[in-house]
Design a protein around this motif. Structure first.
Motif, PDB file in Angstrom:
ATOM      1  N   SER A  41       0.831  -1.209   0.000  1.00  0.00           N
ATOM      2  CA  SER A  41       0.000   0.000   0.000  1.00  0.00           C
ATOM      3  C   SER A  41       0.865   1.257   0.000  1.00  0.00           C
ATOM      4  O   SER A  41       0.340   2.363  -0.015  1.00  0.00           O
ATOM      5  N   ASP A  60      -4.482  -1.730  -1.775  1.00  0.00           N
ATOM      6  CA  ASP A  60      -4.760  -1.598  -0.347  1.00  0.00           C
ATOM      7  C   ASP A  60      -5.940  -2.494   0.006  1.00  0.00           C
ATOM      8  O   ASP A  60      -7.042  -2.312  -0.525  1.00  0.00           O
ATOM      9  N   ASP A  62      -7.693  -2.450   2.468  1.00  0.00           N
ATOM     10  CA  ASP A  62      -8.768  -1.670   3.075  1.00  0.00           C
ATOM     11  C   ASP A  62      -9.568  -0.889   2.036  1.00  0.00           C
ATOM     12  O   ASP A  62     -10.579  -0.264   2.378  1.00  0.00           O
ATOM     13  N   GLN A  63      -9.115  -0.912   0.787  1.00  0.00           N
ATOM     14  CA  GLN A  63      -9.779  -0.177  -0.289  1.00  0.00           C
ATOM     15  C   GLN A  63     -10.130  -1.147  -1.414  1.00  0.00           C
ATOM     16  O   GLN A  63      -9.335  -1.384  -2.326  1.00  0.00           O
ATOM     17  N   HIS A  84      -7.016  -5.575  10.256  1.00  0.00           N
ATOM     18  CA  HIS A  84      -7.011  -4.228  10.818  1.00  0.00           C
ATOM     19  C   HIS A  84      -7.203  -4.343  12.328  1.00  0.00           C
ATOM     20  O   HIS A  84      -7.800  -5.301  12.826  1.00  0.00           O
ATOM     21  N   ASP A  90     -12.362  -9.584  10.237  1.00  0.00           N
ATOM     22  CA  ASP A  90     -11.225  -9.252   9.383  1.00  0.00           C
ATOM     23  C   ASP A  90     -11.759  -8.864   8.004  1.00  0.00           C
ATOM     24  O   ASP A  90     -11.903  -9.707   7.117  1.00  0.00           O
ATOM     25  N   GLN A  91     -12.037  -7.584   7.856  1.00  0.00           N
ATOM     26  CA  GLN A  91     -12.588  -7.107   6.587  1.00  0.00           C
ATOM     27  C   GLN A  91     -11.572  -7.215   5.466  1.00  0.00           C
ATOM     28  O   GLN A  91     -11.939  -7.390   4.301  1.00  0.00           O
ATOM     29  N   ARG A  92     -10.297  -7.145   5.785  1.00  0.00           N
ATOM     30  CA  ARG A  92      -9.279  -7.251   4.742  1.00  0.00           C
ATOM     31  C   ARG A  92      -9.348  -8.603   4.039  1.00  0.00           C
ATOM     32  O   ARG A  92      -9.262  -8.683   2.806  1.00  0.00           O
ATOM     33  N   ASN A  95     -12.343  -8.680   1.827  1.00  0.00           N
ATOM     34  CA  ASN A  95     -12.114  -7.942   0.583  1.00  0.00           C
ATOM     35  C   ASN A  95     -11.259  -8.754  -0.383  1.00  0.00           C
ATOM     36  O   ASN A  95     -11.468  -8.711  -1.604  1.00  0.00           O
ATOM     37  N   ARG A 138     -10.176 -11.764  15.517  1.00  0.00           N
ATOM     38  CA  ARG A 138     -10.109 -11.374  14.105  1.00  0.00           C
ATOM     39  C   ARG A 138      -9.431 -12.470  13.274  1.00  0.00           C
ATOM     40  O   ARG A 138      -9.811 -12.710  12.125  1.00  0.00           O
TER      41      ARG A 138
END
Length: 299
Positions: A41, A60, A62-63, A84, A90-92, A95, A138
């Motif tokens: 990132s 990234d 997160d994006q 995160h 764990d949203q990463r 994604n 997480r």
């Protein structure tokens, strides 16, 4: 995770997410076998990654909008990126799996913190998960997300549960210099370790040899309580051993995060990495590694 084949365009492609210290140790082991892409990132790291033999990609976790270019890029993914530090999820990882195609081979680097406190018991990979803090919860969430994704998309997943990572430049020297106290023997906890170079080698073995949906303890043979580990490092670097305090006193003077590491005790069986992955540890235990550091003039 057998039968990795050359693509019609040459070397098979491999993608590393979270290419920090362990990822950089991985690159020399992989770059001759794979065309390696490393996600960062931070655009400023691209030159470093390129010099180490990887093709850098700026994205990234997160994006989600930045991840589309990773879809279908590589047949093999090494997921080293931590969750995160907020939320229970764990949203990463969510994604990431949203853009991965079917039949991807993925090695995920998790943590042995998913077991919580085991009271010093010797445990294998079938131990029920009982995470005691947000960091571990997480990781459990990430493992569950990846298992669901692997089953749904016919993907090949291996999970490496990793304890404390150390190396010559990853030792608690500053803590020892500050004189941060450790627990007295009767309150102390068993802690587990793996040298960063051995972890990189275990990851490579998992890429080629891991069974689908299999969990492995990426741990060495050490059986040390935490204060014993600090004493061994202190002796190697000619530093004072840390003072000892009972738990009731220590919890008044250390941070909540440090206290959480001193509140979980377990010993790890590592038979699977040896019998199934064929791993021969370069550093079977902490003392062996410290002796090598002394011989190399790193202590």
């Amino acid at each position: 995770m057998k039968n990795i084949k050359q693509s019609s365009f040459g070397k098979p492609r491999l993608l590393i997410l979270g290419c920090g210290d362990v990822g950089m140790r991985l690159l020399p082991l992989l770059r001759h076998r794979f065309r390696v892409f490393a996600v960062t990132s931070q655009p400023a790291r691209c030159a470093e990654l390129r010099a180490a033999g990887a093709i850098p990609l700026v994205a990234d976790l997160d994006q989600p909008a930045t991840l589309a270019r990773l879809s279908c890029l590589a047949q093999i993914v090494v997921h080293l990126a931590p969750p995160h530090s907020v939320s229970e999820k764990d949203q990463r990882t969510r994604n990431l799996v949203a853009i991965l195609p079917e039949r991807t081979t993925l090695v995920y680097i998790s943590t042995t913190g998913v077991y919580g406190d085991c009271g010093g018991a010797l445990i294998d990979e079938t131990r029920p998960l009982m995470p005691h803090n947000g960091r571990a919860r997480r990781r459990v969430d990430a493992e569950q997300v990846l298992r669901h994704w692997a089953r749904r998309r016919s993907a090949r997943l291996a999970i490496l549960r990793v304890p404390g990572i150390y190396a010559a430049d990853r030792l608690p020297l500053e803590r020892l210099r500050k004189g941060t106290p450790a627990l007295i023997a009767e309150d102390d906890v068993y802690t587990n370790h793996i040298h960063a170079d051995d972890l990189a080698r275990i990851i490579v073995a998992a890429i080629f040899k891991a069974s689908p949906l299999r969990v492995y303890h990426a741990a060495d043979d050490s059986t040390l309580k935490m204060a014993e580990y600090f004493d061994a490092v202190a002796a190697a670097f000619a530093l004072p051993c840390p003072p000892r305090l009972p738990r009731a006193e220590l919890q008044k003077v250390v941070s909540p995060m440090l206290l959480s590491f001193m509140s979980e005790s377990r010993r790890l069986q590592n038979r699977r990495i040896k019998s199934e992955l064929g791993v021969q540890l370069k550093y079977p235990d902490v003392q062996n590694a410290l002796s090598a550091m002394i011989a190399d003039g790193k202590c």
